[in-house]
Design an enzyme around this catalytic site. Sequence first.
Site, mmCIF file in Angstrom:
data_model
loop_
_atom_site.group_PDB
_atom_site.id
_atom_site.type_symbol
_atom_site.label_atom_id
_atom_site.label_comp_id
_atom_site.label_asym_id
_atom_site.label_seq_id
_atom_site.Cartn_x
_atom_site.Cartn_y
_atom_site.Cartn_z
ATOM 1 N N LEU A 6 0.783 -1.173 -0.028
ATOM 2 C CA LEU A 6 -0.055 0.087 -0.021
ATOM 3 C C LEU A 6 0.698 1.113 0.045
ATOM 4 C CD1 LEU A 6 -3.259 0.751 1.892
ATOM 5 C CD2 LEU A 6 -1.702 2.433 1.879
ATOM 6 N N ILE A 7 0.516 2.153 -0.909
ATOM 7 C CA ILE A 7 1.631 3.256 -0.959
ATOM 8 C C ILE A 7 0.711 4.514 -1.069
ATOM 9 C CG2 ILE A 7 3.228 4.587 -2.493
ATOM 10 C CD1 ILE A 7 3.662 2.125 -4.042
ATOM 11 N N SER A 138 13.844 12.679 4.091
ATOM 12 C CA SER A 138 14.589 13.833 3.438
ATOM 13 C C SER A 138 15.753 13.654 3.342
ATOM 14 C CB SER A 138 14.045 15.181 3.791
ATOM 15 O OG SER A 138 14.790 16.258 3.412
ATOM 16 N N TYR A 151 8.761 22.397 7.701
ATOM 17 C CA TYR A 151 8.750 21.161 6.930
ATOM 18 C C TYR A 151 9.927 20.127 7.347
ATOM 19 C CZ TYR A 151 10.260 17.867 2.982
ATOM 20 O OH TYR A 151 10.484 16.781 2.082
#
Length: 288
Positions: A6-7, A138, A151
């Site tokens: 599942l993405i 990130s 962020y």
Amino acid sequence: MSKTVLITGTSTGFGKLSALTLAQAGHTVIAAMRGTTGKNAAVAQELAALPNIHVVEMDITSDTSVQNAIQQTLAQHGKIDVLVNNAAVTGYGLLEAYSLNQVREMLDVNLFSVLRTYQAVLPSMREKKNGLIINITSGASGFTMPFMIPYFISKFGIETITEGIQEELKAFGIENVSLQPGVYPTEMNNGSKTGVNADREDIIAAYGESSAQAFQALGTALFGKMAAFKMDPQVIADGILKLVNMEKGTRPLRFPLDAIAQGTDQEFIDSRAAIKKRWLAAYGYQPS
């Protein structure tokens, strides 16, 4: 062996590419996105028409929507072997110029959504004593940068989840990986996907031209490197496929994929792990 994967956030960018890549490799892909009968109806139909892809409605900011999507998937497929937490938004601006509502929105989309999917999928994975959760963070998740602080707060949070819960879930055979991309030309970075940006114009004005120039210089550096290194989002989709196909027990906790970093990302990961090991020894705690 084919896995059920599942993405989240499959309407664009890394998510869509990963859905296509894993399905073509023979895995059963549950492509989660919001607006499957609205703004994303076209891409939902496009993906649903392909072999091995099943589209499910999921608004990652809604507890009910996440739970419903997970339960629907389990009812139809019997299991979720892999969860890929990909859906996210970016955002830019001075920290002081972010209203608290904007920060809350950033955290709701990028961080709390990950907690929602964990809480929804873990009961079934624990029952089967098997599972893999890949969190897209990130390349700079171990440190911060100016003009992107909210962020990075969200991405730091996901790193914290990944590292801490790895030990908590070990007895259940569930693995966690933080996949750390650099700057890639996706909708998140090319301006076509709306970000959660600083919204207090009076504060932005008060910081003046020097701040605007510093922000511009940072953007020029990041996007200039992205072009110079010919960063291809397919690298991330291929990286997810590689992690899915790895033998259980061999997956790394952190998996950097950033050519621009030229190895400094892995160096940072290794040094941080070594320091943590010494810190734990100093406190007399040895993970099981």
